[in-house]
Design an enzyme around this catalytic site. Structure first.
Site, short mmCIF file in Angstrom:
data_model
loop_
_atom_site.label_atom_id
_atom_site.label_comp_id
_atom_site.label_asym_id
_atom_site.label_seq_id
_atom_site.Cartn_x
_atom_site.Cartn_y
_atom_site.Cartn_z
N SER A 1 0.80 -1.22 0.00
CA SER A 1 0.00 0.00 0.00
C SER A 1 0.83 1.28 0.00
O SER A 1 0.36 2.31 -0.47
CB SER A 1 -0.97 0.00 1.18
OG SER A 1 -0.30 -0.24 2.39
N HIS B 1 -5.39 -3.35 -2.64
CA HIS B 1 -5.08 -2.39 -3.71
C HIS B 1 -4.96 -3.04 -5.09
O HIS B 1 -4.67 -2.35 -6.07
CB HIS B 1 -3.77 -1.65 -3.40
CG HIS B 1 -3.88 -0.79 -2.18
ND1 HIS B 1 -4.41 0.48 -2.21
CD2 HIS B 1 -3.55 -1.03 -0.89
CE1 HIS B 1 -4.39 0.98 -0.99
NE2 HIS B 1 -3.88 0.09 -0.17
N LYS C 1 -11.59 0.75 -1.70
CA LYS C 1 -10.59 1.26 -2.62
C LYS C 1 -11.15 1.29 -4.04
O LYS C 1 -11.96 2.14 -4.34
CB LYS C 1 -9.30 0.49 -2.43
CG LYS C 1 -8.62 1.02 -1.16
CD LYS C 1 -7.89 0.09 -0.31
CE LYS C 1 -7.52 0.80 1.00
NZ LYS C 1 -6.98 -0.10 1.99
C1 LIG Z 1 -6.82 -0.36 3.30
C2 LIG Z 1 -6.20 -1.68 3.60
C3 LIG Z 1 -6.76 -2.55 4.54
C4 LIG Z 1 -7.92 -2.15 5.40
O1 LIG Z 1 -9.10 -2.14 4.70
P1 LIG Z 1 -10.30 -1.23 5.23
O2 LIG Z 1 -11.49 -1.77 4.57
O3 LIG Z 1 -9.95 0.16 4.85
O4 LIG Z 1 -10.33 -1.40 6.73
C5 LIG Z 1 -6.19 -3.79 4.69
N1 LIG Z 1 -5.10 -4.17 3.98
C6 LIG Z 1 -4.53 -3.34 3.10
C7 LIG Z 1 -3.33 -3.81 2.34
C8 LIG Z 1 -5.05 -2.07 2.88
O5 LIG Z 1 -4.46 -1.24 2.03
#
Ligand SMILES: *Cc1c(COP(=O)(O)O)cnc(C)c1O
Length: 399
Positions: free
Chosen positions: A182, A210, A242
């Site tokens: 990320s 992502h 996302k």
């Molecule tokens: C954003 C993210 C999460 C968390 O997801 P949310 O639905 O925002 O709680 C978990 N793992 C990764 C790699 C992320 O980028």
């Protein structure tokens, strides 16, 4: 009594953050239109969100949620196992599983929650959880909560991972990795990790927050892009906040693992189910992600355009082929100053500092979206070259 006071500890921590220029501040968005946001009274082009396909304010998605609210209200009323499980949740699980090519999906309130759930339900003391050093915080916290032995290998270092697996031969082993990292934007060596897992009788879990919606055939993510599926990666995390532009998450996996999670994963059991209307919105977003492949094509052409421009300008971009394009600065104060200069030029870019990234690796984290225009990307590049103070490369571009 010598008990330290909580307040003195918090004061010391606040002073220390101040000294490191590591104080975080929330910005308040007043309105959004296309990729611009009105932030604290200033209009900025947003280059820090994760709305990769530009779906978060899509009218079809909003209409789906509004209609579902009209029929079903705004809340679910209870947890899934009590009385909160709705036919819209059921439809969304089926659609996610089918899209990803997995036997079954299970919803969670967020990706963070899902990772806590997965680790707690699958691992316990005596087991091994092997993780890339740059994995998301929720994977690390999940492993800690599970009581399993957590070993973290240097980023992408398969040799180190193999040694750590050999060192702990008792107990169940789970290898957990981000599909797309990320803060760096690079993709995990999934084929090699799958081989490693097979050689050591370990299970591979990929958090593709992502990657899903962005990479791979049909937007099925980094696992599908690597030519892998449920056989090699029996469990994956899909997040909705996302590329799909909504909120919430699901895991997709084998019947056996998903059923076990449904029965035992505490962060999934003891929490109120998401509103059915939220599932309706995600379902609509999922349909758009499937039926409008131009969004991925446009996104990837903007990624290429940004990278070519950044190389021409000599910007210190990390090696990433995804919409996450970090510009490495290093020093916290300089990173913050660069973000402020960009803001003065009309661009909203996140300054990412420790502890989110290692000390000395502060960076501007630029994220691209299918909602951006070529002109916005070109303007950002010019503003970046001034803000970062990079000299234009003298060599003509070769790649
Ligand atoms: C954003 C993210 C999460 C968390 O997801 P949310 O639905 O925002 O709680 C978990 N793992 C990764 C790699 C992320 O980028």
């Amino acid at each position: 009594m010598n008990r330290p006071s909580l307040s003195s500890r918090l004061r010391a921590a606040a002073a220390e953050r101040q000294a490191r220029q590591a104080v975080r501040r929330r910005r308040t968005v007043i309105a959004r239109e296309d990729m611009t946001a009105l932030v604290d009274g200033v209009q900025l082009v947003d280059f820090c969100g994760n709305d990769y396909l530009g779906l978060s304010r899509h009218l079809d998605v909003a209409a789906a949620q509004q209609e579902a609210i009209a029929w079903h209200g705004v809340g679910s009323g209870a947890s899934h196992l009590v009385s909160g499980h709705h036919v819209l949740h059921e439809e969304l699980e089926a659609a996610v599983a089918e899209w990803m090519g997995y036997p079954r999906a299970l919803l969670f309130g967020s990706g963070f929650n899902a990772n806590l759930a997965v680790m707690q339900a699958l691992l316990g003391p005596g087991d091994l959880c092997l993780q890339d050093k740059l994995n998301h915080a929720s994977l690390i916290d999940g492993a800690r909560l599970s009581g399993a032995t957590l070993r973290r290998y240097p980023h992408g270092d398969l040799g180190a991972a193999a040694r750590q697996l050999q060192g702990e031969a008792e107990g169940v082993a789970l290898i957990a990795t981000d599909g797309v990292f990320s803060m760096d934007g690079d993709v995990a060596p999934l084929r090699e990790l799958a081989l490693l897992a097979r050689a050591h009788a370990a299970t591979l879990y990929v958090d593709d927050a992502h990657g899903v919606g962005v990479l791979g055939p049909g937007g099925r993510g980094s696992v599908a892009a690597a030519g892998l599926g449920v056989r090699e990666v029996p469990l994956q995390l899909v997040t909705f906040g996302k590329a799909l532009g909504t909120h919430g998450a699901a895991v997709v996996g084998t019947e056996e693992i998903v059923e076990h999670l449904l029965q035992t994963a505490r962060p999934g059991i003891y929490t109120t189910a998401a509103p059915p209307a939220e599932a309706a919105a995600t379902l609509a977003a999922l349909r758009l992600a499937q039926s409008e492949p131009w969004r991925r094509a446009k996104l990837m052409s903007l990624v290429l355009r940004f990278r070519r421009g950044a190389q021409r300008l000599g910007l210190p971009v990390l090696d990433s082929s995804t919409p996450i394009q970090p510009v490495l600065i290093g020093d916290n104060a300089r990173t913050l100053a660069a973000a402020q200069a960009l803001e003065a030029a009309g661009f909203w870019v996140a300054a990412i500092r420790p502890p989110t990234v290692p000390e000395g690796k502060a960076r501007l984290r630029i994220t691209l979206s299918a909602g951006h225009t070529e002109g916005q990307v070109d303007d950002l590049l010019l503003a970046l070259s001034e803000a970062v103070g990079a000299a234009p490369a003298t060599e003509p571009e070769t790649a």
